[in-house]
Design a protein around this motif. Sequence first.
Motif, short mmCIF file in Angstrom:
data_model
loop_
_atom_site.label_atom_id
_atom_site.label_comp_id
_atom_site.label_asym_id
_atom_site.label_seq_id
_atom_site.Cartn_x
_atom_site.Cartn_y
_atom_site.Cartn_z
N THR A 74 52.69 138.22 145.69
CA THR A 74 52.82 137.25 144.59
C THR A 74 52.66 137.93 143.24
O THR A 74 53.35 137.60 142.27
N ASN A 100 60.46 139.51 146.78
CA ASN A 100 61.43 139.49 147.87
C ASN A 100 61.85 140.89 148.29
O ASN A 100 62.11 141.15 149.46
N ARG A 150 63.90 141.30 151.78
CA ARG A 150 64.90 140.24 151.65
C ARG A 150 65.81 140.61 150.48
O ARG A 150 65.65 140.13 149.35
N LYS A 185 68.32 137.94 148.26
CA LYS A 185 67.61 137.10 147.30
C LYS A 185 66.97 137.96 146.20
O LYS A 185 66.96 137.57 145.03
N TYR A 241 59.81 129.76 140.33
CA TYR A 241 60.32 129.74 141.71
C TYR A 241 60.10 131.09 142.39
O TYR A 241 59.71 131.14 143.56
N ALA A 242 60.35 132.19 141.68
CA ALA A 242 60.18 133.52 142.27
C ALA A 242 58.74 133.74 142.72
O ALA A 242 58.49 134.31 143.79
N TRP A 300 56.43 131.33 143.46
CA TRP A 300 56.14 130.42 144.57
C TRP A 300 56.80 130.89 145.87
O TRP A 300 56.17 130.90 146.93
N ASP A 301 58.05 131.30 145.78
CA ASP A 301 58.78 131.72 146.97
C ASP A 301 58.19 132.98 147.58
O ASP A 301 58.16 133.13 148.80
N ALA A 302 57.70 133.91 146.75
CA ALA A 302 57.10 135.14 147.27
C ALA A 302 55.86 134.83 148.09
O ALA A 302 55.67 135.38 149.19
N ARG A 336 54.97 131.85 149.52
CA ARG A 336 55.32 131.06 150.70
C ARG A 336 55.97 131.90 151.78
O ARG A 336 55.62 131.81 152.97
N THR A 337 56.91 132.75 151.39
CA THR A 337 57.63 133.56 152.37
C THR A 337 56.72 134.56 153.05
O THR A 337 56.84 134.82 154.25
N GLU A 342 54.77 132.88 155.79
CA GLU A 342 55.60 132.58 156.95
C GLU A 342 55.99 133.84 157.71
O GLU A 342 56.00 133.85 158.95
#
Length: 405
Positions: A25, A36, A41, A44, A94-95, A97-99, A101-102, A105
């Motif tokens: 993050t 990402n 990834r 993205k 978004y970048a 938050w997505d980092a 969350r991903t 997971e």
Amino acid sequence: MRRSRAYLSPFSTNQLHLRNPWVVTFFAFSYPGFGNLILHRYAKALILILWEIFINNQAKVNLAIMYTMQGHFEMAKGIINERWFILYVGIYMYAIWDAYRTTVEINKQYLLADREDAPLVPITMGPWDMNYLDKRVPWVALAWSVLVPGLGHLYVHKVISGLFIFGYTIAIIYFSHLPHAIHFTFVGDFAQAKQIVDMQWFLYLPSIYTFIFYDAYVSAVEQNKLFEKEQSQFLRLNYRKKGLRLSQLLREDKMLVVATFEQSLFLELAITAIEQLGISKRDLHAFPMNKWNEPRKPFDSIHRADGFSMLDSAAILGTCFMLLGAIYGFELKWGPILWGIIGAIAGVALGIVLKLVMMKKTNYGTKKISSEVVLMIQCEANQWEAIKKILWENTALGISTVGEK
């Protein structure tokens, strides 16, 4: 098996492994898309990184940050482009938050894949290149990255990342006029260095540079771990018999040779050379050692890759201090180049010291792990000298015999 821990292509190694979500993050916060990129990834990451450099330049975010940190608030208000800045904020959040969350997971996917213990492919070849699992020195990857961005990634055979990082960083260095600024700085003409450097482009470099050496280092560590996992799996499946008893190893008609090895390709070279002597596979027994609960050293090497990284806090503090050094150095005598370098060194050193202090307080062990695999060979007495020669030539740590006549 439903999940594989890694995929080897001729141009890269894409693998699942545990990552600290907050570290990922932070890199997404320092430069959108890097979160990402560290997760492999690439599609993205490429979109977000290219968007960042486009929208940041249009909105003049870097210059606004610099003037704000220097206390020149009116200049910051005047330089910012509100029309582009509004578009910048949403993608930036978004970048981040997505980092996070991903990463959470992917960590779950890794745990499931590791429990399934799916087979790993140790080598792949194509018409342009080949890729294979082997041990690489993490600090060599870091050193090449510091010397020239992208070379550390090429060293660990992350060709896609290395090529992109090399071209991207060179472009930013060119547009920031960094080579000229370095020249004027080191001849003592600090005023000219300040005048020629383009701070809008230059302020990208602290985030990029520290990310590059951190990612190259961690990639070397994780690929070493992947090599050990694949080799351990191979030895378990081919040289460890179920239901084997000690009485089956100690036979009157044969002597037993016991050798210890660190995990490397030398171990497999030794095994294949012994088989070429006429020793049957049923007379070879390999026992990879479980190192999970053994104490570890703080620094990884080519022989030790347990993934306990010294560089997470060092990379974070190095980025922050280098950025602050470049910003405030623009108003100090020595200029942004020297103060940026001083800030990077100070931040990295502070991060390593803090990690060592934390380890000392938690009594984190520093005992060296030596033997990783025990190899047992049942052979005739007249084969002993040839086997001993093979074992020593392939870096055996120690050799002993049972039943020698």
